[in-house]
Scaffold this motif. Structure first.
Motif, PDB file in Angstrom:
ATOM      1  N   LEU A   1     -53.744 -50.357 -49.452  1.00 46.29           N
ATOM      2  CA  LEU A   1     -54.586 -51.023 -50.450  1.00 46.29           C
ATOM      3  C   LEU A   1     -54.431 -52.535 -50.359  1.00 46.29           C
ATOM      4  CD1 LEU A   1     -53.932 -48.696 -53.521  1.00 46.29           C
ATOM      5  CD2 LEU A   1     -55.943 -48.710 -52.032  1.00 46.29           C
ATOM      6  N   THR A   2     -53.184 -52.995 -50.204  1.00 46.74           N
ATOM      7  CA  THR A   2     -52.931 -54.433 -50.094  1.00 46.74           C
ATOM      8  C   THR A   2     -53.504 -54.988 -48.799  1.00 46.74           C
ATOM      9  OG1 THR A   2     -50.904 -54.212 -51.400  1.00 46.74           O
ATOM     10  CG2 THR A   2     -51.136 -56.215 -50.078  1.00 46.74           C
ATOM     11  N   VAL A   3     -53.384 -54.220 -47.714  1.00 38.74           N
ATOM     12  CA  VAL A   3     -53.954 -54.649 -46.433  1.00 38.74           C
ATOM     13  C   VAL A   3     -55.458 -54.861 -46.577  1.00 38.74           C
ATOM     14  CG1 VAL A   3     -54.476 -53.942 -44.066  1.00 38.74           C
ATOM     15  CG2 VAL A   3     -52.187 -53.585 -44.988  1.00 38.74           C
ATOM     16  N   CYS A   4     -56.134 -53.908 -47.191  1.00 44.25           N
ATOM     17  CA  CYS A   4     -57.593 -53.990 -47.328  1.00 44.25           C
ATOM     18  C   CYS A   4     -57.997 -55.167 -48.213  1.00 44.25           C
ATOM     19  CB  CYS A   4     -58.134 -52.686 -47.897  1.00 44.25           C
ATOM     20  SG  CYS A   4     -59.929 -52.542 -47.784  1.00 44.25           S
ATOM     21  N   ARG A   5     -57.318 -55.336 -49.338  1.00 46.41           N
ATOM     22  CA  ARG A   5     -57.633 -56.463 -50.232  1.00 46.41           C
ATOM     23  C   ARG A   5     -57.421 -57.794 -49.528  1.00 46.41           C
ATOM     24  NH1 ARG A   5     -55.074 -53.272 -54.329  1.00 46.41           N
ATOM     25  NH2 ARG A   5     -53.120 -54.388 -53.916  1.00 46.41           N
ATOM     26  N   THR A   6     -56.344 -57.905 -48.751  1.00 46.20           N
ATOM     27  CA  THR A   6     -56.038 -59.155 -48.047  1.00 46.20           C
ATOM     28  C   THR A   6     -57.109 -59.472 -47.014  1.00 46.20           C
ATOM     29  OG1 THR A   6     -53.665 -58.773 -48.351  1.00 46.20           O
ATOM     30  CG2 THR A   6     -54.305 -60.365 -46.668  1.00 46.20           C
ATOM     31  N   LEU A   7     -57.552 -58.471 -46.274  1.00 44.78           N
ATOM     32  CA  LEU A   7     -58.609 -58.689 -45.274  1.00 44.78           C
ATOM     33  C   LEU A   7     -59.877 -59.210 -45.940  1.00 44.78           C
ATOM     34  CD1 LEU A   7     -58.210 -55.511 -43.032  1.00 44.78           C
ATOM     35  CD2 LEU A   7     -57.517 -57.843 -42.483  1.00 44.78           C
ATOM     36  N   ARG A   8     -60.246 -58.614 -47.054  1.00 44.50           N
ATOM     37  CA  ARG A   8     -61.464 -59.045 -47.739  1.00 44.50           C
ATOM     38  C   ARG A   8     -61.317 -60.464 -48.273  1.00 44.50           C
ATOM     39  NH1 ARG A   8     -63.160 -55.447 -44.776  1.00 44.50           N
ATOM     40  NH2 ARG A   8     -63.916 -53.447 -45.608  1.00 44.50           N
ATOM     41  N   GLN A   9     -60.149 -60.795 -48.810  1.00 44.51           N
ATOM     42  CA  GLN A   9     -59.913 -62.146 -49.321  1.00 44.51           C
ATOM     43  C   GLN A   9     -59.998 -63.186 -48.215  1.00 44.51           C
ATOM     44  OE1 GLN A   9     -56.093 -61.693 -51.167  1.00 44.51           O
ATOM     45  NE2 GLN A   9     -56.899 -60.616 -52.955  1.00 44.51           N
ATOM     46  N   GLU A  10     -59.690 -62.782 -46.982  1.00 49.34           N
ATOM     47  CA  GLU A  10     -59.726 -63.696 -45.843  1.00 49.34           C
ATOM     48  C   GLU A  10     -61.092 -63.685 -45.138  1.00 49.34           C
ATOM     49  OE1 GLU A  10     -56.442 -62.812 -43.287  1.00 49.34           O
ATOM     50  OE2 GLU A  10     -54.943 -63.403 -44.788  1.00 49.34           O
TER      51      GLU A  10
ATOM     52  N   PRO B   1     -65.646 -52.732 -41.414  1.00 46.51           N
ATOM     53  CA  PRO B   1     -65.645 -51.516 -42.226  1.00 46.51           C
ATOM     54  C   PRO B   1     -64.283 -50.830 -42.228  1.00 46.51           C
ATOM     55  CG  PRO B   1     -67.577 -51.587 -40.808  1.00 46.51           C
ATOM     56  CD  PRO B   1     -66.701 -52.712 -40.381  1.00 46.51           C
ATOM     57  N   VAL B   2     -63.834 -50.427 -43.417  1.00 43.43           N
ATOM     58  CA  VAL B   2     -62.532 -49.773 -43.583  1.00 43.43           C
ATOM     59  C   VAL B   2     -62.738 -48.412 -44.224  1.00 43.43           C
ATOM     60  CG1 VAL B   2     -60.312 -49.832 -44.778  1.00 43.43           C
ATOM     61  CG2 VAL B   2     -61.238 -51.935 -43.783  1.00 43.43           C
ATOM     62  N   ILE B   3     -62.201 -47.375 -43.577  1.00 46.41           N
ATOM     63  CA  ILE B   3     -62.169 -46.052 -44.192  1.00 46.41           C
ATOM     64  C   ILE B   3     -60.713 -45.709 -44.491  1.00 46.41           C
ATOM     65  CG2 ILE B   3     -62.201 -44.895 -41.930  1.00 46.41           C
ATOM     66  CD1 ILE B   3     -63.759 -42.595 -43.379  1.00 46.41           C
TER      67      ILE B   3
ATOM     68  N   GLY C   1     -58.869 -47.073 -54.280  1.00 48.30           N
ATOM     69  CA  GLY C   1     -59.238 -47.404 -52.916  1.00 48.30           C
ATOM     70  C   GLY C   1     -60.515 -48.214 -52.851  1.00 48.30           C
ATOM     71  N   PHE C   2     -61.521 -47.824 -53.635  1.00 48.74           N
ATOM     72  CA  PHE C   2     -62.778 -48.568 -53.639  1.00 48.74           C
ATOM     73  C   PHE C   2     -62.622 -49.927 -54.324  1.00 48.74           C
ATOM     74  CE2 PHE C   2     -64.659 -44.265 -53.069  1.00 48.74           C
ATOM     75  CZ  PHE C   2     -65.271 -44.515 -51.855  1.00 48.74           C
ATOM     76  N   LYS C   3     -61.749 -50.009 -55.329  1.00 45.59           N
ATOM     77  CA  LYS C   3     -61.492 -51.296 -55.975  1.00 45.59           C
ATOM     78  C   LYS C   3     -60.815 -52.280 -55.021  1.00 45.59           C
ATOM     79  CE  LYS C   3     -61.104 -49.604 -60.733  1.00 45.59           C
ATOM     80  NZ  LYS C   3     -60.175 -49.361 -61.868  1.00 45.59           N
ATOM     81  N   SER C   4     -60.155 -51.746 -54.006  1.00 46.60           N
ATOM     82  CA  SER C   4     -59.511 -52.599 -52.991  1.00 46.60           C
ATOM     83  C   SER C   4     -60.475 -52.953 -51.874  1.00 46.60           C
ATOM     84  CB  SER C   4     -58.285 -51.884 -52.420  1.00 46.60           C
ATOM     85  OG  SER C   4     -57.346 -51.622 -53.439  1.00 46.60           O
ATOM     86  N   PHE C   5     -61.789 -52.649 -52.073  1.00 50.51           N
ATOM     87  CA  PHE C   5     -62.875 -53.030 -51.166  1.00 50.51           C
ATOM     88  C   PHE C   5     -62.924 -52.200 -49.886  1.00 50.51           C
ATOM     89  CE2 PHE C   5     -61.493 -56.807 -53.550  1.00 50.51           C
ATOM     90  CZ  PHE C   5     -62.631 -57.017 -54.318  1.00 50.51           C
ATOM     91  N   ALA C   6     -62.378 -50.973 -49.948  1.00 49.04           N
ATOM     92  CA  ALA C   6     -62.597 -50.046 -48.838  1.00 49.04           C
ATOM     93  C   ALA C   6     -64.057 -49.597 -48.851  1.00 49.04           C
ATOM     94  CB  ALA C   6     -61.671 -48.843 -48.967  1.00 49.04           C
ATOM     95  N   ASP C   7     -64.571 -49.224 -47.679  1.00 44.34           N
ATOM     96  CA  ASP C   7     -65.959 -48.789 -47.572  1.00 44.34           C
ATOM     97  C   ASP C   7     -66.112 -47.285 -47.738  1.00 44.34           C
ATOM     98  OD1 ASP C   7     -67.460 -51.365 -46.549  1.00 44.34           O
ATOM     99  OD2 ASP C   7     -65.590 -51.241 -45.426  1.00 44.34           O
ATOM    100  N   ASP C   8     -65.057 -46.550 -47.439  1.00 45.63           N
ATOM    101  CA  ASP C   8     -65.110 -45.097 -47.577  1.00 45.63           C
ATOM    102  C   ASP C   8     -63.685 -44.586 -47.762  1.00 45.63           C
ATOM    103  OD1 ASP C   8     -66.127 -42.554 -47.738  1.00 45.63           O
ATOM    104  OD2 ASP C   8     -67.073 -42.563 -45.762  1.00 45.63           O
ATOM    105  N   TYR C   9     -63.568 -43.293 -48.121  1.00 44.77           N
ATOM    106  CA  TYR C   9     -62.291 -42.725 -48.514  1.00 44.77           C
ATOM    107  C   TYR C   9     -62.285 -41.269 -48.075  1.00 44.77           C
ATOM    108  CZ  TYR C   9     -58.309 -42.254 -51.807  1.00 44.77           C
ATOM    109  OH  TYR C   9     -57.077 -42.078 -52.377  1.00 44.77           O
ATOM    110  N   LEU C  10     -61.248 -40.848 -47.349  1.00 45.05           N
ATOM    111  CA  LEU C  10     -61.172 -39.483 -46.860  1.00 45.05           C
ATOM    112  C   LEU C  10     -59.796 -38.910 -47.194  1.00 45.05           C
ATOM    113  CD1 LEU C  10     -63.208 -37.688 -45.423  1.00 45.05           C
ATOM    114  CD2 LEU C  10     -62.201 -38.366 -43.248  1.00 45.05           C
ATOM    115  N   VAL C  11     -59.789 -37.722 -47.800  1.00 42.44           N
ATOM    116  CA  VAL C  11     -58.548 -37.093 -48.234  1.00 42.44           C
ATOM    117  C   VAL C  11     -58.030 -36.148 -47.153  1.00 42.44           C
ATOM    118  CG1 VAL C  11     -57.495 -35.607 -49.985  1.00 42.44           C
ATOM    119  CG2 VAL C  11     -59.248 -37.258 -50.652  1.00 42.44           C
ATOM    120  N   LYS C  12     -56.742 -36.211 -46.860  1.00 40.69           N
ATOM    121  CA  LYS C  12     -56.104 -35.309 -45.909  1.00 40.69           C
ATOM    122  C   LYS C  12     -55.866 -33.956 -46.587  1.00 40.69           C
ATOM    123  CE  LYS C  12     -53.418 -39.171 -44.012  1.00 40.69           C
ATOM    124  NZ  LYS C  12     -52.050 -39.714 -43.883  1.00 40.69           N
TER     125      LYS C  12
END
Length: 276
Positions: free
Chosen positions: A108-117, A122-124, A138-149
């Motif tokens: 989540l932090t990785v995705c938020r940091t990428l968007r801030q920069e 696209p991030v799934i 996950g979506f609040k952290s600006f991911a584009d999609d979400y898949l559950v294992k």
């Protein structure tokens, strides 16, 4: 139908030739190989994807790796969030497959940091947690999609393809052009005379300022503020960034676009412009 599997998931759905243990060992060996020459050859081909997989469970990463390589795609791998973040900053990817539970820095932090920069690759997200709040986070952290294992590999591939198509469509609109320079703001790529050059975050910010204001000058102060805000920085750092940018988009060509305005800043100059 193929299903992703690990020691926590049922093995009966996996239809990969290698066992997960053998796949993990082969995956370790493959990740250690020097494949620069192979990637250079692949870059000359069309219709392949470059994907970053950030997943600390090597069994899962190995199966994902095999699936996309069999499609003819090119992959990079990171086993923790810190390494994944650095790779995403330094390289251009069509998509990032990002686990949430990672060592060092969580997904989540990785995705938020990428968007801030300003990195809009696209991030799934992948996760074993299927609670409603986890998905929303996950979506609040600006991911584009979400898949559950556990998940179907064909579904993962289809979702990655859909995200990339959508992102490329947006990228065509979000372009800045000056002369034969073209800056794709969505993918942080500058194009010149058929060449495509991936920019790191600092190079991208400088290039975006220069091409947005071209042919007018951008002052050193404007660039410094864009890069570092109110923090004071040694002026030599800015010169280093400009030097690297010139090596990337000017050095291979007869005409240099980036011009220094003495004691003031920088500007882009067309080939037919006369010096001031």
């Amino acid at each position: 139908m193929t299903k992703i599997a690990s020691t926590f998931f049922s093995l009966k759905y996996v239809t990969i030739d290698l066992s997960l243990k053998s796949a993990a060992l082969a995956f370790d060996k493959r990740c250690q190989m020097n494949i620069d020459t192979e990637r250079w050859q692949l870059k000359q081909m069309k219709n392949y994807l470059k994907i970053l997989v950030v997943e600390d469970h090597k069994d899962i990463a190995g199966v994902i790796y095999d699936f996309f390589e069999l499609r003819g795609d090119v992959l990079d791998y990171a086993s923790n969030g810190e390494q994944g973040l650095n790779l995403a900053r330094q390289n251009l990817y069509d998509a990032i497959i990002l686990d949430i539970m990672l060592p060092k820095i969580d997904g989540l932090t990785v995705c938020r940091t990428l968007r801030q920069e300003g990195i809009s690759t696209p991030v799934i997200m992948l996760t074993a947690r299927d609670a409603r709040d986890d998905i929303l986070e996950g979506f609040k952290s600006f991911a584009d999609d979400y898949l559950v294992k556990p998940f179907d590999l064909d579904i993962l591939g289809a979702r990655v393809d859909a995200l990339i198509r959508r992102n490329k469509g947006q990228g065509e609109v979000n372009k800045l052009v000056f002369g034969d320079l073209s800056l794709d703001c969505g993918r942080r790529i500058v194009e010149r005379e058929g060449g495509r050059y991936s920019l790191n975050p600092s190079q991208y910010k400088i290039m975006k300022l220069l091409i947005s204001k071209a042919p007018d000058m951008v002052s050193r102060g404007e660039i410094i503020h864009e890069l570092w805000g109110e923090e004071e920085q040694d002026s030599s750092i800015l010169r280093t960034h400009i030097y690297q940018l010139r090596n990337l988009i000017d050095k291979p060509f007869k005409h240099p676009y980036i011009k220094t305005v003495s004691k003031s800043g920088y500007r882009l100059e067309l080939p037919n412009e006369r010096p001031d």
